[in-house]
Scaffold this active site. Structure first.
Site, mmCIF file in Angstrom:
data_model
loop_
_atom_site.group_PDB
_atom_site.id
_atom_site.type_symbol
_atom_site.label_atom_id
_atom_site.label_comp_id
_atom_site.label_asym_id
_atom_site.label_seq_id
_atom_site.Cartn_x
_atom_site.Cartn_y
_atom_site.Cartn_z
ATOM 1 N N LYS A 22 1.025 -1.315 0.114
ATOM 2 C CA LYS A 22 -0.009 -0.082 0.013
ATOM 3 C C LYS A 22 0.891 1.224 -0.006
ATOM 4 O O LYS A 22 0.352 2.104 -0.768
ATOM 5 C CB LYS A 22 -0.810 0.094 1.218
ATOM 6 C CG LYS A 22 -1.493 1.304 1.659
ATOM 7 C CD LYS A 22 -2.412 1.334 2.725
ATOM 8 C CE LYS A 22 -1.583 1.485 3.990
ATOM 9 N NZ LYS A 22 -1.251 2.724 4.332
ATOM 10 N N ASN A 23 1.930 1.323 0.846
ATOM 11 C CA ASN A 23 2.819 2.526 0.969
ATOM 12 C C ASN A 23 3.527 2.699 -0.301
ATOM 13 O O ASN A 23 4.286 3.684 -0.309
ATOM 14 C CB ASN A 23 3.459 2.407 2.173
ATOM 15 C CG ASN A 23 2.574 2.790 3.393
ATOM 16 O OD1 ASN A 23 1.572 2.942 3.471
ATOM 17 N ND2 ASN A 23 3.414 2.293 4.671
ATOM 18 N N ARG A 94 -4.103 10.521 4.353
ATOM 19 C CA ARG A 94 -3.004 11.453 4.582
ATOM 20 C C ARG A 94 -2.205 11.586 3.089
ATOM 21 O O ARG A 94 -1.584 12.349 2.698
ATOM 22 C CB ARG A 94 -2.214 11.501 5.613
ATOM 23 C CG ARG A 94 -2.907 11.708 6.801
ATOM 24 C CD ARG A 94 -1.818 11.675 7.931
ATOM 25 N NE ARG A 94 -0.525 12.254 7.732
ATOM 26 C CZ ARG A 94 -0.123 13.521 7.721
ATOM 27 N NH1 ARG A 94 -1.182 14.227 8.503
ATOM 28 N NH2 ARG A 94 0.857 13.906 7.595
ATOM 29 N N CYS A 118 -4.064 12.736 12.746
ATOM 30 C CA CYS A 118 -4.957 11.468 12.818
ATOM 31 C C CYS A 118 -4.706 10.839 14.241
ATOM 32 O O CYS A 118 -3.721 11.470 15.049
ATOM 33 C CB CYS A 118 -4.292 10.863 11.702
ATOM 34 S SG CYS A 118 -2.798 9.961 11.862
ATOM 35 N N ARG A 123 1.071 14.793 13.157
ATOM 36 C CA ARG A 123 1.534 14.585 11.625
ATOM 37 C C ARG A 123 1.734 15.960 10.779
ATOM 38 O O ARG A 123 0.810 15.872 9.740
ATOM 39 C CB ARG A 123 0.583 13.314 10.886
ATOM 40 C CG ARG A 123 0.916 12.095 11.782
ATOM 41 C CD ARG A 123 0.027 10.731 10.988
ATOM 42 N NE ARG A 123 0.753 10.176 10.073
ATOM 43 C CZ ARG A 123 0.768 9.155 9.232
ATOM 44 N NH1 ARG A 123 -0.276 8.735 9.850
ATOM 45 N NH2 ARG A 123 1.340 8.835 8.486
ATOM 46 N N SER A 165 11.590 12.044 6.890
ATOM 47 C CA SER A 165 10.212 11.631 6.667
ATOM 48 C C SER A 165 10.102 11.026 5.400
ATOM 49 O O SER A 165 10.611 11.373 4.500
ATOM 50 C CB SER A 165 9.555 13.250 6.801
ATOM 51 O OG SER A 165 8.359 12.988 6.100
ATOM 52 N N VAL A 166 9.314 9.998 5.700
ATOM 53 C CA VAL A 166 8.870 9.223 4.071
ATOM 54 C C VAL A 166 8.227 10.141 3.102
ATOM 55 O O VAL A 166 8.550 9.978 2.168
ATOM 56 C CB VAL A 166 8.129 8.011 4.940
ATOM 57 C CG1 VAL A 166 7.707 7.175 3.462
ATOM 58 C CG2 VAL A 166 9.082 7.034 5.660
ATOM 59 N N ASP A 308 5.243 0.642 12.080
ATOM 60 C CA ASP A 308 4.041 0.219 11.618
ATOM 61 C C ASP A 308 3.982 -1.505 12.046
ATOM 62 O O ASP A 308 2.791 -2.119 11.832
ATOM 63 C CB ASP A 308 4.118 0.052 10.047
ATOM 64 C CG ASP A 308 3.569 1.498 9.649
ATOM 65 O OD1 ASP A 308 3.095 2.461 10.391
ATOM 66 O OD2 ASP A 308 3.572 1.691 8.250
ATOM 67 N N ILE A 330 8.668 7.297 16.680
ATOM 68 C CA ILE A 330 8.254 7.808 15.413
ATOM 69 C C ILE A 330 7.146 8.773 15.717
ATOM 70 O O ILE A 330 6.972 10.062 15.384
ATOM 71 C CB ILE A 330 7.999 7.089 14.316
ATOM 72 C CG1 ILE A 330 9.193 6.048 13.999
ATOM 73 C CG2 ILE A 330 7.699 7.618 13.004
ATOM 74 C CD1 ILE A 330 10.444 6.512 13.206
ATOM 75 N N ARG A 400 -8.501 -0.194 5.398
ATOM 76 C CA ARG A 400 -7.810 0.702 4.702
ATOM 77 C C ARG A 400 -6.209 0.301 4.311
ATOM 78 O O ARG A 400 -5.786 0.722 3.346
ATOM 79 C CB ARG A 400 -7.445 1.791 5.799
ATOM 80 C CG ARG A 400 -8.363 2.821 5.972
ATOM 81 C CD ARG A 400 -7.731 4.041 6.705
ATOM 82 N NE ARG A 400 -6.583 4.161 6.244
ATOM 83 C CZ ARG A 400 -5.515 4.840 7.116
ATOM 84 N NH1 ARG A 400 -5.666 5.017 8.420
ATOM 85 N NH2 ARG A 400 -4.393 5.251 6.592
HETATM 86 C C1 UD1 Z 1 4.686 6.803 6.375
HETATM 87 C C2 UD1 Z 1 3.833 5.486 6.226
HETATM 88 C C3 UD1 Z 1 3.223 5.211 7.655
HETATM 89 C C4 UD1 Z 1 4.628 5.186 8.376
HETATM 90 C C5 UD1 Z 1 5.474 6.393 8.424
HETATM 91 C C6 UD1 Z 1 6.605 6.078 9.196
HETATM 92 C C7 UD1 Z 1 2.836 5.928 3.971
HETATM 93 C C8 UD1 Z 1 1.526 6.144 3.235
HETATM 94 N N1 UD1 Z 1 2.576 6.196 5.203
HETATM 95 O O1 UD1 Z 1 3.907 8.170 6.688
HETATM 96 O O2 UD1 Z 1 2.747 3.985 7.176
HETATM 97 O O3 UD1 Z 1 3.899 4.767 9.609
HETATM 98 O O4 UD1 Z 1 5.670 6.585 7.108
HETATM 99 O O5 UD1 Z 1 7.443 4.948 8.804
HETATM 100 O O6 UD1 Z 1 3.891 5.581 3.326
HETATM 101 N N2 UD1 Z 1 6.844 14.704 10.360
HETATM 102 C C9 UD1 Z 1 7.105 16.087 10.519
HETATM 103 N N3 UD1 Z 1 6.833 17.080 9.514
HETATM 104 C C10 UD1 Z 1 6.608 16.383 8.263
HETATM 105 C C11 UD1 Z 1 6.263 15.039 8.040
HETATM 106 C C12 UD1 Z 1 6.670 14.322 8.964
HETATM 107 O O7 UD1 Z 1 7.300 16.671 11.575
HETATM 108 O O8 UD1 Z 1 6.349 17.480 7.334
HETATM 109 C C13 UD1 Z 1 7.202 13.784 11.624
HETATM 110 C C14 UD1 Z 1 5.827 12.677 11.668
HETATM 111 O O9 UD1 Z 1 5.031 13.681 12.375
HETATM 112 C C15 UD1 Z 1 6.489 11.647 12.365
HETATM 113 C C16 UD1 Z 1 7.969 11.530 11.784
HETATM 114 O O10 UD1 Z 1 8.049 12.786 10.952
HETATM 115 O O11 UD1 Z 1 6.804 11.773 13.833
HETATM 116 C C17 UD1 Z 1 7.726 10.412 10.424
HETATM 117 O O12 UD1 Z 1 6.780 10.585 9.684
HETATM 118 P P1 UD1 Z 1 6.588 10.202 8.104
HETATM 119 O O13 UD1 Z 1 7.838 9.483 8.136
HETATM 120 O O14 UD1 Z 1 6.514 11.379 7.222
HETATM 121 O O15 UD1 Z 1 5.492 9.524 7.965
HETATM 122 P P2 UD1 Z 1 4.280 9.458 6.823
HETATM 123 O O16 UD1 Z 1 5.115 9.610 5.409
HETATM 124 O O17 UD1 Z 1 3.432 10.237 7.128
#
Ligand code: UD1
Length: 419
Positions: A22-23, A94, A118, A123, A165-166, A308, A330, A400
């Site tokens: 999915k991701n 998201r 969420c 996030r 950040s992913v 996850d 995280i 989901r």
């Molecule tokens: C993706 C995955 C999710 C997984 C997460 C962490 C998808 C669709 N979702 O979510 O399943 O749990 O990676 O492996 O691929 N952050 C900030 N600012 C930002 C962006 C992120 O502070 O602009 C923080 C977040 O709040 C969190 C951390 O960075 O604490 C990691 O988040 P991130 O890696 O961005 O997660 P997602 O991409 O949302």
């Protein structure tokens, strides 16, 4: 509202095939905006994917899902597409915010709803916007929307992410894939899903190189925009069923349709707990020592232990001897499964960011409530090992992200039904 009813303590036996990730599919769908024609194979038929496809339809792309084959075909031939991603579609999923990078770099503007918080945490998207601004975008926030503009296109630069950040890495990659000149992204996320997105963008004509946490995107020649791509397997689904096998299978489950080479972790956590794996070319069999051992672990970006899989691991650790510790590093609010697991008899205490799990404990069935995707599946695992009947409410979270969950478990002799 649908519920799952599980009668626990049934030994599992059989074969489970892992679905597409999915991701990985979500950012690649966002990247499809950059192409003329895309055929995506091995997509999981789960709610988040349907929501993303709905968003692409809203923008003006033509999509066709061939459910029997797990294929999506996408065409983007219209000149006038909408560059708006509305709140109603981004709030439930998201990853909708990933269309920002593609729309901005191809059409010079985008209006994308802020995704908001969420259940697992606030996030924010500040890192996504930081990267796009560095590439030359003008960004304003108005009425809950991100208004982004790059009238003369984006321009390559060096971006050093202050934290990993992913999503921000993916948005930056999408935007940079059509920027003028060279972009260097530093301190990137390097999850296998990011690598899959890079393979897709390369098929689109981008030159992208990855070394450690640095990704370099060179001046792009967008030539071949008719693409076929097969999405990688879902490593989180694999981890979930590996834990189910360790709990209940006694070497009798084969988990297939995977590529063991893709998922290289820093530590082999399951082995430390006392679980062995017999790997084949595209499948795996889990073997469990009788006595599971306690462990201390933190969630980390890849190749560390994934957040996850934290909730699922916790269920396994309720069966290990001694006090295990899991630190969630995280997301700030990702222990919501704990009160529900405690209602089933687990002995877990939370202090700050760490859960202390005292095991082994006998779990007993109860009526519980799912709160997010991975918490929900941890309750399914708990229900599978618990005495008596477990009823799980609010299972729309499961839909989901887990394709055919009940069917896959039922095929392995679990007693699970949806009402
Ligand atoms: C993706 C995955 C999710 C997984 C997460 C962490 C998808 C669709 N979702 O979510 O399943 O749990 O990676 O492996 O691929 N952050 C900030 N600012 C930002 C962006 C992120 O502070 O602009 C923080 C977040 O709040 C969190 C951390 O960075 O604490 C990691 O988040 P991130 O890696 O961005 O997660 P997602 O991409 O949302």
């Amino acid at each position: 509202m649908q519920k799952l009813i599980i009668k626990g303590k049934k030994e599992l036996t059989g074969k489970i095939s892992i679905s597409g990730s999915k991701n990985s599919t979500l950012p690649i769908l966002a990247a499809s905006i950059l192409a003329d024609q895309v055929r995506l194979k091995n997509i999981p038929l789960v709610k988040d994917i349907f929501t993303m496809v709905e968003l692409l339809n809203y923008i003006g792309l033509k999509t066709k899902i061939i459910k029997k084959k797990n294929i999506i075909e996408i065409k983007n031939k219209k000149k006038n597409i909408s560059t708006l991603a509305p709140y109603k579609l981004v709030k439930t999923m998201r990853a909708g915010v990933l269309v920002l990078g593609s729309l901005l770099t191809k059409y010079g503007k985008a209006k994308v709803s802020l995704p908001g918080g969420c259940a697992i945490g606030s996030r924010p998207v500040d890192l996504h916007l930081y990267a796009l601004k560095k590439l030359g975008a003008k960004i304003k926030i108005k009425d809950g929307y991100i208004l982004a503009e790059a009238k003369n296109g984006l321009k390559g630069t060096i971006i050093n992410f202050p934290s990993i950040s992913v999503g921000a890495t993916e948005n930056a990659l999408l935007a940079a894939s059509r920027a003028r000149g060279k972009t260097i992204l530093k301190n990137c996320a390097v999850e296998p899903e990011i690598k899959d997105l890079i393979i897709f963008l390369k098929k689109l004509g981008s030159s992208i190189y990855m070394k450690g946490r640095t990704i370099t995107i060179l001046q792009n020649k967008i030539n071949n925009t008719k693409i076929t791509h097969e999405v990688i397997f879902d490593r989180i689904e694999l981890g979930t069923y590996m834990i189910a096998s360790a709990l209940l299978a006694k070497n009798k489950i084969e988990i297939d349709k995977i590529n063991p080479k893709i998922n290289k972790r820093k530590k082999d956590v399951l082995r430390k707990i006392g679980i062995q794996k017999k790997k084949k070319k595209s499948s795996i069999i889990i073997k469990r020592n009788k006595k599971l051992k306690k462990i201390t672990i933190s969630t980390e970006p890849y190749p560390g232990f994934p957040t996850d899989l934290q909730a699922q691991l916790m269920v396994l650790l309720t069966q290990a001897y001694g006090v295990s510790k899991i630190r969630e590093d995280i997301f700030e609010n990702r222990f919501m499964h704990v009160p529900e697991l405690k209602r089933m008899g687990a002995q877990i205490e939370i202090k700050n960011k760490t859960a202390f799990i005292n095991g082994p404990t006998k779990l007993t069935g109860a009526e519980v409530m799912a709160t997010d995707l991975r918490a929900s599946v941890s309750l399914v695992l708990a229900g599978l090992i618990a005495e008596n009947r477990t009823i799980i409410n609010r299972i729309y979270h499961l839909d989901r992200g887990y394709e055919f969950l009940e069917r896959k478990l039922k095929n392995c002799k679990a007693e699970i039904k949806r009402i």
